[in-house]
Motif scaffolding. Sequence first.
Motif, mmCIF file in Angstrom:
data_model
loop_
_atom_site.group_PDB
_atom_site.id
_atom_site.type_symbol
_atom_site.label_atom_id
_atom_site.label_comp_id
_atom_site.label_asym_id
_atom_site.label_seq_id
_atom_site.Cartn_x
_atom_site.Cartn_y
_atom_site.Cartn_z
ATOM 1 N N ASN A 25 -0.300 6.962 -4.487
ATOM 2 C CA ASN A 25 -0.318 6.878 -3.023
ATOM 3 C C ASN A 25 -1.899 7.382 -2.412
ATOM 4 O OD1 ASN A 25 2.080 5.969 -2.332
ATOM 5 N ND2 ASN A 25 2.918 8.026 -2.176
ATOM 6 N N LYS A 28 -4.307 4.380 -2.951
ATOM 7 C CA LYS A 28 -4.081 3.608 -1.772
ATOM 8 C C LYS A 28 -4.865 4.101 -0.453
ATOM 9 C CE LYS A 28 -0.608 1.044 0.823
ATOM 10 N NZ LYS A 28 0.760 0.680 0.756
ATOM 11 N N ARG A 31 -8.430 3.891 -0.511
ATOM 12 C CA ARG A 31 -8.900 2.436 -0.219
ATOM 13 C C ARG A 31 -9.087 2.172 1.271
ATOM 14 N NH1 ARG A 31 -5.616 1.194 -4.456
ATOM 15 N NH2 ARG A 31 -4.078 0.299 -2.982
ATOM 16 N N LYS A 32 -7.743 2.589 1.929
ATOM 17 C CA LYS A 32 -7.518 1.970 3.033
ATOM 18 C C LYS A 32 -7.722 2.950 4.260
ATOM 19 C CE LYS A 32 -4.101 -1.239 1.770
ATOM 20 N NZ LYS A 32 -2.939 -2.107 1.978
ATOM 21 N N LEU A 52 -0.469 7.541 4.974
ATOM 22 C CA LEU A 52 0.162 6.082 4.430
ATOM 23 C C LEU A 52 0.292 5.062 5.527
ATOM 24 C CD1 LEU A 52 1.319 6.704 1.104
ATOM 25 C CD2 LEU A 52 -0.534 5.859 1.493
#
Length: 87
Positions: A25, A28, A31-32, A52
């Motif tokens: 997580n 992720k 990256r985002k 997230l």
Amino acid sequence: MSADLHPTAQQLCTAAGISRRMFFNAQKLQRKGCEELHDLVKSGDVSMNLALEVARFDHAGQRLILAEFPTIKPRDRAGFVELVRLA
């Protein structure tokens, strides 16, 4: 050690004392997520799960959502993000 996880990732999880799920997580989110979102997670002001959800938006959208957070009670932030996502 599990066969489905790269040994280096497992070593990092063990050293940091976090679960595999949290490790992936965090990757992720790295990256985002925009920098402001990263900072809020690092400071503990936003949970990984909420981060997230915010990271589903582009960086401009993330910043607009985060700009509203100071006016929203922490327990109501997830509902706000959900409303924005559904709009």
